[in-house]
Design an enzyme around this catalytic site. Structure first.
Site, short mmCIF file in Angstrom:
data_model
loop_
_atom_site.label_atom_id
_atom_site.label_comp_id
_atom_site.label_asym_id
_atom_site.label_seq_id
_atom_site.Cartn_x
_atom_site.Cartn_y
_atom_site.Cartn_z
N ARG A 1 0.84 -1.20 0.00
CA ARG A 1 0.00 0.00 0.00
C ARG A 1 0.87 1.24 0.00
O ARG A 1 0.92 2.00 0.95
CB ARG A 1 -0.97 -0.08 1.16
CG ARG A 1 -2.08 -1.03 0.78
CD ARG A 1 -3.08 -1.19 1.85
NE ARG A 1 -4.42 -1.18 1.28
CZ ARG A 1 -5.51 -1.38 1.99
NH1 ARG A 1 -5.44 -1.58 3.27
NH2 ARG A 1 -6.69 -1.38 1.41
N ASP B 1 -4.85 -0.84 -6.00
CA ASP B 1 -5.26 -1.27 -4.66
C ASP B 1 -6.70 -1.80 -4.67
O ASP B 1 -7.66 -1.06 -4.44
CB ASP B 1 -5.12 -0.08 -3.70
CG ASP B 1 -5.37 -0.47 -2.26
OD1 ASP B 1 -5.84 -1.60 -2.02
OD2 ASP B 1 -5.12 0.37 -1.38
N TYR C 1 -1.74 -0.56 9.11
CA TYR C 1 -2.78 -1.45 9.62
C TYR C 1 -2.82 -1.40 11.14
O TYR C 1 -1.86 -0.99 11.78
CB TYR C 1 -2.51 -2.89 9.18
CG TYR C 1 -2.75 -3.12 7.73
CD1 TYR C 1 -4.04 -3.17 7.23
CD2 TYR C 1 -1.70 -3.29 6.84
CE1 TYR C 1 -4.28 -3.38 5.89
CE2 TYR C 1 -1.92 -3.50 5.50
CZ TYR C 1 -3.21 -3.54 5.02
OH TYR C 1 -3.44 -3.74 3.71
N GLN D 1 -1.36 2.81 -5.62
CA GLN D 1 -2.75 3.13 -5.25
C GLN D 1 -3.75 2.74 -6.33
O GLN D 1 -4.85 2.29 -6.03
CB GLN D 1 -2.89 4.61 -4.93
CG GLN D 1 -2.78 4.86 -3.44
CD GLN D 1 -2.84 6.33 -3.07
OE1 GLN D 1 -3.07 7.19 -3.91
NE2 GLN D 1 -2.62 6.62 -1.81
N SER E 1 -8.82 -1.66 -1.44
CA SER E 1 -9.52 -0.38 -1.24
C SER E 1 -10.72 -0.25 -2.17
O SER E 1 -11.79 0.19 -1.73
CB SER E 1 -8.57 0.80 -1.49
OG SER E 1 -7.64 0.88 -0.44
#
Ligand code: NAD
Length: 377
Positions: free
Chosen positions: A119, A127, A226, A124, A130
């Site tokens: 990440r 991802d 996380y 991005q 997400s």
């Protein structure tokens, strides 16, 4: 280079790994795309729309590509259909689906898990955790609104004033933030809680209140942004404090997760008992066991006059946009695998490919997957 797209076979799965628009982008850049007949149907893309996009559609070609693009982990039959040395891209559940990982290594497949893409800013656009969590969070708020026997917004009518409902969102990662935003758009008063202190500002910027629980925690943010797993004592305290706060809300949307572990238990039976009759819990963590003690994954149950919903695979319930976003994630990853001459070239010096690679040359190369397979054995 050829990319092939099989029809997803997991029960209830309606997403497809490439939508026609993205297939067209790939074919325009010189990549051949083949699709198994009917693969796009669940996401409302007929075969003809792929043919118009320059892809070829045939029966039984889903696993014929140099790169096979999937959504869900392959079944053992599908693994047998993969080519030795071929590339597989998809959600592979590398930390939990240990049999799949072992079988992919034995089949000498070079596999990349969307979940394992680092990440980092450059990744991005790939991802998929997400993109799919965005869908799940949005849907979870709609499910809560639909099940709640009350209005979410405040209403002033000739027949009197209705107070707005209060929604509590537990876990404010990508899905949680989307659930907050959607509940707010529907007019609810929203509170949210997370163990990572960094999200307080994000919660407030969406017009929700950050629920302060006196857990005596500094911060529970671990590597990669996380959450770390809380100690048993911290968890116990959290559950007790939450039981009180949950008693005052109309709906709970819980999304708390710790990668590779069962979902943390946040909502105990006492908390459910404290809720007003008719209240609702949507437990997005049902897939990894649930955040609520009374959740039955995949089911809707009523306990203590509270409706508890444990949805599995919410992104598949909105397959059109879920597939569109996922396809872009796949496209961006696949484009990392092509040389300027349009040939397949896997550069394992690239931290994205290195990080996402699970199996290669008959070995499990991803550290977390290796440990999980070792522990299962
Ligand atoms: P996730 O699905 O792993 O977890 C959901 C949320 O649950 C997280 O916010 C986590 O902190 C929370 N949680 C865990 N244990 C909890 C507990 N006991 N009580 C309450 N909440 C608890 O998270 P995610 O949505 O995948 O996001 C994780 C992180 O990754 C976030 O910081 C997010 O901003 C970050 N992220 C970074 C990028 C990037 O830079 N490319 C992209 C997406 C997400």
């Amino acid at each position: 280079m050829k990319v092939s797209v099989p029809k997803e076979t997991a029960a209830g799965e309606r997403r497809v790994a490439l939508v026609p628009e993205v297939a067209q982008r790939l074919t325009r850049s010189g990549i051949e795309v083949v699709l198994e007949a009917g693969a796009g149907e669940g996401a409302h893309h007929p075969d003809a729309s792929y043919e118009e996009a320059g892809a070829s559609v045939q029966e039984g070609t889903g696993f014929s590509g140099d790169v096979v693009a999937k959504v869900r982990p392959p079944s053992s039959e599908e693994i047998r259909a993969l080519r030795e040395g071929g590339v597989l891209v998809g959600f592979l559940q590398p930390l939990t689906a240990t049999d799949t990982v072992r079988a992919l290594a034995e089949a000498r497949v070079t596999s990349f898990a969307m979940e394992a893409i680092p990440r980092i800013t450059r990744a991005q656009s790939m991802d998929a955790l997400s993109s799919q969590a965005t869908v799940a969070g949005y849907r979870a708020a709609l499910v809560a609104a639909e099940e709640l026997p009350r209005f979410l917004p405040m209403l002033t009518t000739a027949a009197g004033t209705v107070r707005p409902a209060t929604v509590m969102v537990l876990g404010a990662g990508v899905a949680g933030l989307q659930a907050i935003a959607t509940s707010r758009r529907l007019g609810a008063v929203v509170q949210a809680f997370d163990v990572r202190a960094a999200v307080k500002e994000q919660i407030e910027s969406l017009g929700a209140r950050f629920l302060e629980l006196d857990l005596g925690l500094e911060d529970a943010e671990a590597a990669g942004g996380y959450a770390r797993q809380l100690t048993e004592e911290e968890q116990q305290r959290q559950r007790e404090l939450l039981a009180e706060a949950i008693g005052k809300v109309d709906a709970v949307i819980s999304t708390a997760a710790v990668p590779g572990r069962p979902a943390p238990l946040l909502v105990i039976e006492d908390a459910v008992r404290n809720m007003k009759p008719g209240s609702v819990i949507v437990d997005l963590a049902a897939e990894t066991g649930g955040n609520c003690e009374l959740t039955e994954p995949g089911e809707t149950v009523v306990k203590h006059d509270v409706t508890i919903i444990g949805p599995l695979n919410l992104p598949s319930s909105m397959p059109d946009h879920a597939s569109q976003l996922y396809s872009k994630n796949v496209q961006n990853l696949v484009e990392l695998m092509v040389s300027e001459e349009g040939e397949m070239k896997l550069d394992f010096e690239d931290e994205i490919l290195a990080g996402a690679c699970i199996t290669r040359d008959g070995e499990i190369v991803h550290e977390g997957a290796k440990q999980a397979v070792g522990a299962a054995a």
